[in-house]
Design a protein around this motif. Structure first.
Motif, mmCIF file in Angstrom:
data_model
loop_
_atom_site.group_PDB
_atom_site.id
_atom_site.type_symbol
_atom_site.label_atom_id
_atom_site.label_comp_id
_atom_site.label_asym_id
_atom_site.label_seq_id
_atom_site.Cartn_x
_atom_site.Cartn_y
_atom_site.Cartn_z
ATOM 1 N N PHE A 3 27.753 53.691 33.464
ATOM 2 C CA PHE A 3 26.781 52.978 32.652
ATOM 3 C C PHE A 3 25.350 53.451 32.894
ATOM 4 N N PHE A 4 25.137 54.184 34.000
ATOM 5 C CA PHE A 4 23.780 54.536 34.396
ATOM 6 C C PHE A 4 23.658 56.027 34.688
ATOM 7 N N ALA A 241 18.198 57.930 21.932
ATOM 8 C CA ALA A 241 19.445 58.262 21.246
ATOM 9 C C ALA A 241 20.658 58.061 22.131
ATOM 10 N N ASP A 242 20.471 58.154 23.453
ATOM 11 C CA ASP A 242 21.606 58.029 24.373
ATOM 12 C C ASP A 242 21.613 56.709 25.134
ATOM 13 N N GLY A 243 20.714 55.797 24.790
ATOM 14 C CA GLY A 243 20.700 54.510 25.471
ATOM 15 C C GLY A 243 19.298 53.978 25.633
ATOM 16 N N VAL A 259 24.314 54.017 26.477
ATOM 17 C CA VAL A 259 24.881 53.184 25.410
ATOM 18 C C VAL A 259 25.538 54.126 24.402
ATOM 19 N N PRO A 260 26.716 53.794 23.883
ATOM 20 C CA PRO A 260 27.441 54.727 23.010
ATOM 21 C C PRO A 260 26.933 54.823 21.576
ATOM 22 N N GLU A 261 25.810 54.167 21.247
ATOM 23 C CA GLU A 261 25.214 54.280 19.920
ATOM 24 C C GLU A 261 23.713 54.492 20.074
ATOM 25 N N VAL A 262 23.082 55.003 19.025
ATOM 26 C CA VAL A 262 21.630 55.192 19.051
ATOM 27 C C VAL A 262 20.950 53.834 19.143
ATOM 28 N N ALA A 280 21.643 48.495 18.759
ATOM 29 C CA ALA A 280 22.000 49.910 18.701
ATOM 30 C C ALA A 280 22.853 50.180 17.463
ATOM 31 N N THR A 281 22.235 50.683 16.434
ATOM 32 C CA THR A 281 22.889 51.081 15.184
ATOM 33 C C THR A 281 23.732 49.946 14.601
#
Length: 297
Positions: A3-4, A241-243, A259-262, A280-281
């Motif tokens: 996660f980090f 874009a990556d978290g 995070v798995p979305e922008v 996020a998106t």
């Protein structure tokens, strides 16, 4: 699952290995503008293309707070706890009074319509600061395509109601945040739509209530900074874009929450303002941190 991503030893004190990034809800189109209501125990956020403001409560999940929302984007609360909203569809900033009625704070400047107010904060003196890029009028996706009548400025509305363009040298000002002592203002410039303008966060020193300087503070390496927030120690947390990227007051990258979305925006909340809510998106996420947010009230 990881996660980090740590870039500085200081970041280890901010996160906890057993606190995951949780997906709270999904199925939206482009979510933005989270704001925590501690007295109501809920989070409000915008699903802009679907023209609605949604409510998240830990016990009941997602419900609709307002629809239509005039394609609202960013939100905050003023010192009386009232909701302030940036509306793309009506090209205005509004306040929701405690009785539910709507007051228009700003919809024009020097006789011309605003573009599409985007993000908003309130300072201790009661002044309202908001960014006015053109994203909501460039297409019909987040509002209504329309003529741009003003450059993309950052505005301040005095408690008396007088509006002033305080920063006028941006391509498209977007997210904004003050340091806890309100001596520093950070503003993200995400550039004009359909262009290759530079994208970065700028830092302004506050002098007699006005921002001075404006040097580049940090350029996000994955995507760009959109929504930004400070914690109580003055660290800046930025969408990417990556978290979410955590930046020290000197601009150094301390670490990332992956995070798995922008990510579009974020805010602190929860019972001790130690949870970070992330839009996020298509989804709403949250993570518990060893940090406390600086949001007021």
């Amino acid at each position: 699952m990881t996660f980090f991503e740590s870039h500085d030893a200081r970041f280890a004190r901010f996160v906890m290995g057993n606190a995951p990034v949780k997906k709270l809800a999904t199925g939206f189109d482009w979510v933005e503008g989270p704001v925590w209501f501690g007295d109501a125990g809920c989070l409000l956020f915008s699903d802009i293309p679907n023209n609605r403001i949604l409510r998240y409560t830990p016990d009941h999940g997602i419900s609709t707070y307002r629809a239509p929302s005039n394609y609202a984007n960013g939100h905050t609360r003023d010192r009386q706890g009232r909701l302030l909203s940036c509306e793309h569809g009506t090209r205005r900033v509004t306040r929701t009074e405690l009785d539910g009625s709507i007051t228009v704070i700003a919809d024009s400047y020097q006789g011309k319509r605003l573009n599409s107010p985007n993000d908003i904060v309130v300072t201790a003196d009661g002044a309202i600061w908001f960014s006015d890029p053109h994203y909501g009028i460039m297409t019909n996706y987040e509002g209504f395509a329309g003529e741009q009548e003003l450059p993309c400025h950052l505005y301040r509305v005095d408690p008396s109601g007088q509006i002033e363009a305080v920063l006028t040298d941006f391509n498209c000002p977007n997210g904004l945040a003050f340091s806890p002592d309100e001596q520093v203002l950070y503003v993200a410039d995400t550039g004009r739509m359909f262009s290759d303008d530079p994208q970065h966060i700028r830092r302004f020193d506050m002098t007699s209530g006005r921002p001075k300087g404006g040097k580049v503070f940090h350029s996000i390496s994955a995507g760009c900074a959109d929504g930004i927030r400070c914690d109580r120690d003055g660290n800046l947390w930025s969408s990417a874009a990556d978290g979410v990227h955590c930046l020290a007051p000197d601009g150094a990258l301390l670490g990332k929450i992956l995070v798995p979305e922008v990510v579009s925006n974020l805010c602190f909340g929860g019972r001790a303002k130690h949870q970070l809510f992330i839009t996020a998106t298509t989804s709403l996420y949250a993570i518990t941190l060893n940090r406390v947010g600086d949001q007021k009230p």
